[in-house]
Design a protein around this motif. Structure first.
Motif, PDB file in Angstrom:
ATOM      1  N   GLY A 161       0.844  -1.197   0.000  1.00  0.00           N
ATOM      2  CA  GLY A 161       0.000   0.000   0.000  1.00  0.00           C
ATOM      3  C   GLY A 161       0.874   1.239   0.000  1.00  0.00           C
ATOM      4  O   GLY A 161       1.867   1.316  -0.717  1.00  0.00           O
ATOM      5  N   ASP A 162       0.540   2.200   0.857  1.00  0.00           N
ATOM      6  CA  ASP A 162       1.340   3.427   0.931  1.00  0.00           C
ATOM      7  C   ASP A 162       2.359   3.379   2.060  1.00  0.00           C
ATOM      8  O   ASP A 162       2.995   4.381   2.368  1.00  0.00           O
ATOM      9  CB  ASP A 162       0.440   4.648   1.075  1.00  0.00           C
ATOM     10  N   ALA A 163       2.513   2.238   2.694  1.00  0.00           N
ATOM     11  CA  ALA A 163       3.487   1.991   3.769  1.00  0.00           C
ATOM     12  C   ALA A 163       3.186   2.777   5.036  1.00  0.00           C
ATOM     13  O   ALA A 163       4.036   2.840   5.922  1.00  0.00           O
ATOM     14  CB  ALA A 163       4.913   2.261   3.290  1.00  0.00           C
ATOM     15  N   SER A 164       2.009   3.361   5.155  1.00  0.00           N
ATOM     16  CA  SER A 164       1.684   4.132   6.357  1.00  0.00           C
ATOM     17  C   SER A 164       1.421   3.233   7.563  1.00  0.00           C
ATOM     18  O   SER A 164       1.480   3.695   8.697  1.00  0.00           O
ATOM     19  CB  SER A 164       0.466   5.020   6.099  1.00  0.00           C
ATOM     20  N   VAL A 209      14.827   0.996   0.717  1.00  0.00           N
ATOM     21  CA  VAL A 209      14.758   2.087  -0.252  1.00  0.00           C
ATOM     22  C   VAL A 209      13.305   2.329  -0.664  1.00  0.00           C
ATOM     23  O   VAL A 209      12.854   3.478  -0.752  1.00  0.00           O
ATOM     24  CB  VAL A 209      15.650   1.784  -1.475  1.00  0.00           C
ATOM     25  N   LEU A 210      12.564   1.254  -0.900  1.00  0.00           N
ATOM     26  CA  LEU A 210      11.156   1.400  -1.283  1.00  0.00           C
ATOM     27  C   LEU A 210      10.361   2.073  -0.171  1.00  0.00           C
ATOM     28  O   LEU A 210       9.512   2.936  -0.434  1.00  0.00           O
ATOM     29  CB  LEU A 210      10.549   0.036  -1.603  1.00  0.00           C
ATOM     30  N   TYR A 211      10.636   1.709   1.073  1.00  0.00           N
ATOM     31  CA  TYR A 211       9.949   2.335   2.205  1.00  0.00           C
ATOM     32  C   TYR A 211      10.214   3.844   2.212  1.00  0.00           C
ATOM     33  O   TYR A 211       9.283   4.641   2.381  1.00  0.00           O
ATOM     34  CB  TYR A 211      10.408   1.709   3.522  1.00  0.00           C
ATOM     35  N   ALA A 212      11.477   4.226   2.009  1.00  0.00           N
ATOM     36  CA  ALA A 212      11.824   5.652   2.002  1.00  0.00           C
ATOM     37  C   ALA A 212      11.150   6.377   0.840  1.00  0.00           C
ATOM     38  O   ALA A 212      10.700   7.518   0.989  1.00  0.00           O
ATOM     39  CB  ALA A 212      13.338   5.821   1.932  1.00  0.00           C
ATOM     40  N   MET A 213      11.073   5.716  -0.312  1.00  0.00           N
ATOM     41  CA  MET A 213      10.411   6.329  -1.463  1.00  0.00           C
ATOM     42  C   MET A 213       8.931   6.552  -1.189  1.00  0.00           C
ATOM     43  O   MET A 213       8.387   7.618  -1.504  1.00  0.00           O
ATOM     44  CB  MET A 213      10.588   5.443  -2.702  1.00  0.00           C
ATOM     45  N   LEU A 214       8.272   5.567  -0.602  1.00  0.00           N
ATOM     46  CA  LEU A 214       6.843   5.705  -0.306  1.00  0.00           C
ATOM     47  C   LEU A 214       6.606   6.725   0.799  1.00  0.00           C
ATOM     48  O   LEU A 214       5.640   7.491   0.756  1.00  0.00           O
ATOM     49  CB  LEU A 214       6.254   4.351   0.080  1.00  0.00           C
ATOM     50  N   SER A 232      19.189   6.667  -9.113  1.00  0.00           N
ATOM     51  CA  SER A 232      20.412   5.967  -8.746  1.00  0.00           C
ATOM     52  C   SER A 232      21.564   6.943  -8.566  1.00  0.00           C
ATOM     53  O   SER A 232      21.959   7.634  -9.510  1.00  0.00           O
ATOM     54  CB  SER A 232      20.771   4.952  -9.828  1.00  0.00           C
ATOM     55  N   GLY A 233      22.108   7.009  -7.355  1.00  0.00           N
ATOM     56  CA  GLY A 233      23.310   7.792  -7.086  1.00  0.00           C
ATOM     57  C   GLY A 233      23.120   9.293  -7.094  1.00  0.00           C
ATOM     58  O   GLY A 233      24.084  10.020  -6.993  1.00  0.00           O
ATOM     59  N   ARG A 234      21.917   9.786  -7.213  1.00  0.00           N
ATOM     60  CA  ARG A 234      21.655  11.222  -7.214  1.00  0.00           C
ATOM     61  C   ARG A 234      20.748  11.569  -6.038  1.00  0.00           C
ATOM     62  O   ARG A 234      20.007  10.721  -5.556  1.00  0.00           O
ATOM     63  CB  ARG A 234      20.954  11.623  -8.512  1.00  0.00           C
ATOM     64  N   PRO A 235      20.747  12.825  -5.600  1.00  0.00           N
ATOM     65  CA  PRO A 235      19.827  13.206  -4.527  1.00  0.00           C
ATOM     66  C   PRO A 235      18.384  13.025  -5.009  1.00  0.00           C
ATOM     67  O   PRO A 235      18.071  13.277  -6.168  1.00  0.00           O
ATOM     68  CB  PRO A 235      20.131  14.685  -4.273  1.00  0.00           C
ATOM     69  N   VAL A 236      17.525  12.614  -4.102  1.00  0.00           N
ATOM     70  CA  VAL A 236      16.129  12.382  -4.470  1.00  0.00           C
ATOM     71  C   VAL A 236      15.359  13.697  -4.459  1.00  0.00           C
ATOM     72  O   VAL A 236      15.629  14.592  -3.674  1.00  0.00           O
ATOM     73  CB  VAL A 236      15.452  11.363  -3.525  1.00  0.00           C
ATOM     74  N   THR A 237      14.398  13.816  -5.374  1.00  0.00           N
ATOM     75  CA  THR A 237      13.565  15.003  -5.442  1.00  0.00           C
ATOM     76  C   THR A 237      12.117  14.614  -5.165  1.00  0.00           C
ATOM     77  O   THR A 237      11.656  13.570  -5.644  1.00  0.00           O
ATOM     78  CB  THR A 237      13.647  15.653  -6.842  1.00  0.00           C
ATOM     79  N   PRO A 238      11.388  15.424  -4.394  1.00  0.00           N
ATOM     80  CA  PRO A 238       9.994  15.084  -4.096  1.00  0.00           C
ATOM     81  C   PRO A 238       9.124  15.141  -5.345  1.00  0.00           C
ATOM     82  O   PRO A 238       9.368  15.927  -6.253  1.00  0.00           O
ATOM     83  CB  PRO A 238       9.560  16.145  -3.087  1.00  0.00           C
ATOM     84  N   ILE A 239       8.094  14.312  -5.340  1.00  0.00           N
ATOM     85  CA  ILE A 239       7.109  14.312  -6.431  1.00  0.00           C
ATOM     86  C   ILE A 239       6.117  15.428  -6.166  1.00  0.00           C
ATOM     87  O   ILE A 239       5.603  15.568  -5.054  1.00  0.00           O
ATOM     88  CB  ILE A 239       6.385  12.956  -6.511  1.00  0.00           C
ATOM     89  N   ALA A 240       5.860  16.234  -7.178  1.00  0.00           N
ATOM     90  CA  ALA A 240       4.880  17.314  -7.022  1.00  0.00           C
ATOM     91  C   ALA A 240       3.478  16.710  -6.963  1.00  0.00           C
ATOM     92  O   ALA A 240       3.096  15.908  -7.775  1.00  0.00           O
ATOM     93  CB  ALA A 240       4.976  18.291  -8.186  1.00  0.00           C
ATOM     94  N   ALA A 241       2.728  17.121  -5.955  1.00  0.00           N
ATOM     95  CA  ALA A 241       1.399  16.543  -5.764  1.00  0.00           C
ATOM     96  C   ALA A 241       0.344  17.281  -6.512  1.00  0.00           C
ATOM     97  O   ALA A 241       0.330  18.307  -6.969  1.00  0.00           O
ATOM     98  CB  ALA A 241       1.048  16.509  -4.293  1.00  0.00           C
TER      99      ALA A 241
END
Length: 125
Positions: free
Chosen positions: A17-20, A103-108, A116-125
């Motif tokens: 799900g959304d891992a909440s 990693v999947l938990y952090a993404m959710l 891969s190997g770059r800073p992560v950027t938030p998804i615009a809602a």
């Protein structure tokens, strides 16, 4: 995420799900059966072993995704490092699956995409 196709991704999202409902990545890994368990009986402690419990469908999806991700250079390097530590093939794949679970938990949790190997950027809602 490398190694996660349409069917595997759908299976993982269906189960997680959304891992909440998971407080930490360790809780998700334990639910998936990827966290090591310690066998104890009285004063006898037998060390850590792979878990035989957990959600079998989710564990299989993470394991197959880890196996498919061996083509990715970062995943291959992690797997080779675990093999150099003396782990066998399946044990190294379980370690890689656990890492990918984290990693999947952090993404959710953060609402980001895999980079891969770059800073992560938030998804615009």
């Amino acid at each position: 995420m490398p190694g996660v196709g349409v069917r595997t991704g759908a299976r993982i999202l269906l189960e997680v799900g959304d891992a909440s409902s998971f407080a930490t990545p360790g809780h998700l890994a334990a639910y998936a059966g990827l966290a090591p368990v310690m066998r104890r009986s009285g004063t006898s402690i037998r060390g850590e072993h792979p878990s035989r419990s957990g959600n079998k469908n989710l564990k299989r999806a993470f394991f197959l995704a880890a196996f498919a991700a061996l083509k990715d250079p970062a995943s291959r390097a992690y797997n080779d490092r675990k093999r150099a530590e003396g782990k066998r093939h399946n044990a190294a794949l379980i370690c890689l699956a656990r890492r990918r679970c984290d990693v999947l938990y952090a993404m959710l949790r953060d609402g980001t995409t895999y980079q891969s190997g770059r800073p992560v950027t938030p998804i615009a809602a």
